[in-house]
Design a protein around this motif. Structure first.
Motif, PDB file in Angstrom:
ATOM      1  N   THR A 311       0.830  -1.203   0.000  1.00  0.00           N
ATOM      2  CA  THR A 311       0.000   0.000   0.000  1.00  0.00           C
ATOM      3  C   THR A 311       0.861   1.249   0.000  1.00  0.00           C
ATOM      4  N   ALA A 312       1.924   1.253   0.816  1.00  0.00           N
ATOM      5  CA  ALA A 312       2.821   2.402   0.857  1.00  0.00           C
ATOM      6  C   ALA A 312       3.536   2.594  -0.479  1.00  0.00           C
ATOM      7  N   LEU A 314       2.396   2.305  -3.363  1.00  0.00           N
ATOM      8  CA  LEU A 314       1.548   2.976  -4.336  1.00  0.00           C
ATOM      9  C   LEU A 314       1.798   4.473  -4.387  1.00  0.00           C
ATOM     10  N   ASP A 315       2.346   5.028  -3.330  1.00  0.00           N
ATOM     11  CA  ASP A 315       2.676   6.452  -3.300  1.00  0.00           C
ATOM     12  C   ASP A 315       4.102   6.716  -3.786  1.00  0.00           C
ATOM     13  N   HIS A 316       4.790   5.677  -4.249  1.00  0.00           N
ATOM     14  CA  HIS A 316       6.169   5.815  -4.724  1.00  0.00           C
ATOM     15  C   HIS A 316       6.317   5.095  -6.067  1.00  0.00           C
ATOM     16  N   LYS A 365      -7.519   2.633  -3.518  1.00  0.00           N
ATOM     17  CA  LYS A 365      -6.631   3.067  -4.588  1.00  0.00           C
ATOM     18  C   LYS A 365      -6.750   2.169  -5.816  1.00  0.00           C
ATOM     19  N   ASP A 405       1.887  10.362 -15.372  1.00  0.00           N
ATOM     20  CA  ASP A 405       1.559  10.186 -13.962  1.00  0.00           C
ATOM     21  C   ASP A 405       0.534   9.081 -13.769  1.00  0.00           C
ATOM     22  N   ARG A 409       0.847   5.361 -11.888  1.00  0.00           N
ATOM     23  CA  ARG A 409      -0.081   4.862 -10.870  1.00  0.00           C
ATOM     24  C   ARG A 409      -0.512   3.437 -11.195  1.00  0.00           C
TER      25      ARG A 409
END
Length: 535
Positions: A311-312, A314-316, A365, A405, A409
């Protein structure tokens, strides 16, 4: 033999102190003969009350030993007259312990003493009642007087007085003078007992923990503390010299501790013997006799850590891209491409995973990325297609229409779905991203149901409540220790609430509780740690 008399009121009036039966026998004889013969008398001085009592009892001892209650009446009066226990013992030629035992009857209520005098209750029951408080004696008398009730006697009475546990002071590993509670002395049995069994077990467990720590510091490889009542089975072990063998301590329900040094289980002994036959240069890899984690607990840890890391990630997306390229070059257990199935060991682990915060955030997400791809199925997966050519072209066309972008994702989610749970990649990624598991996980029912190792639970208890509390419960069942851990996390039953607690198994970097081995997560991190140690 003269009568012993003393003045009583007037110079011509005397009372008999010793010889009352001789006086009446002589009087009866005089009535028969019609003659009054003077009897010789020894006059005792005023103020000789104690001596008079001693003389009276000495005469009775010479004639017939009186009952214990009569002795108590006389001994207690002598104590009030200023005599000491050694004085009384020397006067009557008995031991001081006997005098103490007789005086102990003074702690009994009068009705109990009279019942003992009448021999309605036996000596053992009377002895145990000398250790009872006045309130307990009244409760026992109420049972004794009620024909519908049973008043416990003998050994059962001792159990009744001490709430089911009569623990002798002789079994204490700690100094009895340091015990803060009440120690009840049995003046008859020359023994003493702990009035508060719970307080005894706290002190005894602390002493057991200290003894265990001392042996570990002395070089013993393992020290096992058995639960109260669990016996050490010597038939299933082999004795071995030196400190390469293990040591265990068995604890009885009555608090007695037995230590067994230098024993190996038969399986370990066979392996050691085989090692000796092969020679030191052909070392047999040692398998942990008892892994730190059970299979379901390892599964539980893997999946929760996996959920938080992916999950973390996904922000990287930049990190995800590089990881994806590494998968494409080196391959992995999932890169065909297949998504991580997240198989659960049982229903409890499945329910826990479904309720965790990381999975909820991941699902949200995922729905957003599915919308980017124009897929209506909000619960479907992105990775792991069946190789359909039209579907591949359709996804490719959609990606061509997205900005960089949005593509990143999508890429991040594909990498997250194909990240293998329980792998070294999860450990490397979690430590690189600095994952705080406290934001994603907290101890739930499934975690406590799977926690069954008493030694591990005691280490966790030390983290939360401190070593003194852990040592005070070292021999308690794992169920009891887990209850205290829950109280600390919830702030219940007088425990201070601890927020954001993480067991060693959930931390990044991961840590073990023991040196037993059998913890795959720690092994995975150890294998890649030199590559990812953060400066």
């Amino acid at each position: 033999m003269p009568l012993l008399v003393r003045p009583n009121g007037t110079p011509e009036s005397f009372e008999i102190v010793a010889g009352r039966r001789r006086y009446f026998a002589a009087k009866s004889l005089a009535d028969e003969r019609g003659e009054d013969d003077a009897l010789p008398c020894a006059i005792m001085e005023d103020g000789d009350d104690a001596d008079a009592l001693e003389a009276s009892l000495i005469e009775n001892f010479a004639r017939l030993d009186p009952d214990e209650v009569s002795q108590w009446e006389t001994f207690s009066r002598l104590i009030r007259e200023g005599r000491t226990i050694p004085d009384i013992a020397a006067t009557f030629g008995v031991t001081e312990l006997l005098v103490k035992r007789i005086l102990a009857l003074g702690d009994l209520l009068p009705k109990i003493r009279e019942a003992y005098r009448r021999e309605d209750i036996d000596a053992e029951t009377a002895r145990h009642l000398t250790m009872a408080s006045k309130a307990q004696q009244k409760d026992w008398l109420a049972l004794y007087a009620d024909p519908e009730q049973y008043a416990p006697r003998g050994h059962q009475l001792k159990q009744w007085l001490f709430g089911g546990q009569s623990i002798s002071a002789k079994v204490a590993l700690f100094a009895v003078e340091d015990y803060p509670g009440l120690v009840v002395c049995d003046l008859f049995g020359e023994d003493s007992y702990f009035a508060d069994a719970d307080l005894f077990w706290q002190k005894q467990n602390e002493a057991i923990a200290a003894k265990r720590d001392a042996y570990l510091e002395a070089g013993w490889p393992e020290v096992a503390v058995l639960e109260p009542g669990q016996h050490f089975q010597s038939w299933d072990h082999k004795r071995r010299r030196g400190r390469r063998a293990a040591r265990s301590s068995s604890v009885s329900h009555r608090g007695a501790v037995e230590c067994h040094e230098g024993w190996l289980s038969r399986k370990e002994a066979r392996r050691a013997r085989a090692q000796g036959e092969r020679g030191a240069h052909e070392e047999i890899p040692a398998r942990p006799s008892r892994p730190e984690l059970t299979g379901p607990m390892q599964n539980y840890v893997d999946l929760h850590r996996h959920g938080a890391v992916r999950t973390a990630m996904l922000d990287h997306p930049g990190v995800a891209l590089r990881l994806m390229v590494a998968h494409a070059i080196a391959g992995s257990g999932l890169w065909q491409v297949r998504r991580e199935p997240q198989r659960t060991a049982n229903g409890a682990v499945a329910a826990s995973l479904a309720a965790c915060k990381a999975e909820a955030a991941f699902a949200e997400k995922r729905r957003a990325v599915l919308a980017l791809l124009g897929q209506a199925d909000e619960e479907g997966a992105i990775a792991g297609g069946n190789g359909d050519a039209f579907a591949l072209a359709a996804v490719f066309a959609r990606l061509l229409a997205l900005c960089d972008d949005d593509v990143m994702r999508v890429l991040g989610l594909v990498m997250a779905e194909t990240l293998e749970a329980g792998s070294a990649a999860v450990e490397a990624l979690g430590n690189h991203l600095g994952i705080d598991m406290g934001a994603w996980w907290q101890a739930d029912d499934a975690f406590f149901d799977l926690l069954r190792d008493r030694e591990i639970a005691n280490s966790m208890l030390a983290d939360l409540a401190g070593k003194p509390v852990a040592d005070g419960n070292v021999a308690e069942k794992v169920k009891t220790q887990k209850k205290i851990i829950r109280d600390c996390l919830a702030g219940e039953n007088g425990r201070e609430k601890i927020d954001n607690w993480l067991p060693n198994w959930m931390k990044f970097p991961v840590e073990s509780y023991t040196k037993r081995g059998g913890f795959r997560t720690a092994d995975q991190w150890a294998s890649v740690q030199p590559l990812f140690v953060r400066q």
